[in-house]
Design a protein around this motif. Sequence first.
Motif, PDB file in Angstrom:
ATOM      1  N   UNK A   1       6.002  -3.660  -9.173  1.00 24.04           N
ATOM      2  CA  UNK A   1       4.741  -3.478  -8.531  1.00 24.04           C
ATOM      3  C   UNK A   1       4.740  -3.689  -7.084  1.00 24.04           C
ATOM      4  N   UNK A   2       4.026  -2.949  -6.289  1.00 25.39           N
ATOM      5  CA  UNK A   2       4.393  -3.515  -4.886  1.00 25.39           C
ATOM      6  C   UNK A   2       5.486  -3.145  -4.955  1.00 25.39           C
TER       7      UNK A   2
ATOM      8  N   UNK B   1      -0.922   0.851 -10.591  1.00 29.76           N
ATOM      9  CA  UNK B   1      -0.935   1.706 -11.456  1.00 29.76           C
ATOM     10  C   UNK B   1      -1.154   2.689 -11.273  1.00 29.76           C
ATOM     11  N   UNK B   2      -2.137   3.437  -9.918  1.00 29.09           N
ATOM     12  CA  UNK B   2      -2.354   4.636  -9.966  1.00 29.09           C
ATOM     13  C   UNK B   2      -1.348   5.036  -8.789  1.00 29.09           C
ATOM     14  N   UNK B   3      -0.830   4.310  -7.420  1.00 27.30           N
ATOM     15  CA  UNK B   3      -0.326   4.872  -6.812  1.00 27.30           C
ATOM     16  C   UNK B   3       1.503   4.500  -6.906  1.00 27.30           C
ATOM     17  N   UNK B   4       1.359   5.656  -7.707  1.00 28.67           N
ATOM     18  CA  UNK B   4       3.017   5.832  -7.766  1.00 28.67           C
ATOM     19  C   UNK B   4       3.493   6.668  -7.959  1.00 28.67           C
ATOM     20  N   UNK B   5       4.915   6.624  -7.584  1.00 24.46           N
ATOM     21  CA  UNK B   5       5.224   8.460  -6.419  1.00 24.46           C
ATOM     22  C   UNK B   5       7.408   8.425  -6.581  1.00 24.46           C
ATOM     23  N   UNK B   6       7.232  10.177  -6.572  1.00 30.17           N
ATOM     24  CA  UNK B   6       8.758   9.535  -6.465  1.00 30.17           C
ATOM     25  C   UNK B   6       9.167  11.348  -6.051  1.00 30.17           C
ATOM     26  N   UNK B   7      10.534  10.983  -5.227  1.00 31.95           N
ATOM     27  CA  UNK B   7      10.921  12.385  -4.770  1.00 31.95           C
ATOM     28  C   UNK B   7      12.972  13.181  -4.963  1.00 31.95           C
TER      29      UNK B   7
ATOM     30  N   UNK C   1       0.748  -1.240   0.139  1.00 31.42           N
ATOM     31  CA  UNK C   1       0.410   0.179   0.118  1.00 31.42           C
ATOM     32  C   UNK C   1       0.533   1.240   0.123  1.00 31.42           C
ATOM     33  N   UNK C   2       0.511   2.047  -0.423  1.00 27.96           N
ATOM     34  CA  UNK C   2       1.393   3.626  -0.545  1.00 27.96           C
ATOM     35  C   UNK C   2       1.466   3.969   1.342  1.00 27.96           C
ATOM     36  N   UNK C   3       0.527   3.760   1.442  1.00 24.59           N
ATOM     37  CA  UNK C   3       0.812   4.107   3.706  1.00 24.59           C
ATOM     38  C   UNK C   3       1.708   2.797   3.784  1.00 24.59           C
ATOM     39  N   UNK C   4       2.299   1.910   3.953  1.00 22.70           N
ATOM     40  CA  UNK C   4       3.633   0.880   3.525  1.00 22.70           C
ATOM     41  C   UNK C   4       4.687   1.686   2.895  1.00 22.70           C
TER      42      UNK C   4
END
Length: 160
Positions: free
Chosen positions: A86-87, A57-63, A28-31
């Motif tokens: 994924x995951x 496919x919907x939860x992809x982030x970078x910093x 999950x995004x929270x994890x």
Amino acid sequence: MYTISRDYRKEIVIEKSRFICSLKKVHSEAEAQEFIKAVKKEFWDATHNCSAYIVDDLAQRSSDDGEPSGTAGIPMLEVLRKNGLTETAAVVTRYFGGIKLGAGGLVRAYSGSVAGAVKEAGLAQKILLGYYSFLYDVNSVGRILNVLYQQQLFEIADVQ
């Protein structure tokens, strides 16, 4: 669809800067965000802790975490995408070694760090084998669900 076969950490040195790539399976995004926070806490004295994750496919982030825009997080995310992952969450920790790498050097360092770690961690293909339902008495459900959750090889659907 793939994920990494195991959590993994790899360190490389480029022009006296240390790059430590930490990979983790996340569901999950929270994890993923908790993992990033934990790595930042572990390497609190690092110059940068850049991150990227793909849950689905919907939860992809970078910093880029303070690196010049587009030189760390996005190249890391692209490595995850090109491997069809994924995951999976990745954090690359950088300890600055005194030599500036330039934008191209940073892109190569961050993407190369993730690519090397992914290769060594190995890939596991996710295959949908089918849908199954189980009927148990109410006293056994907790024990059965505990065993199923520990395996982390599937999703439990709420079928009505």
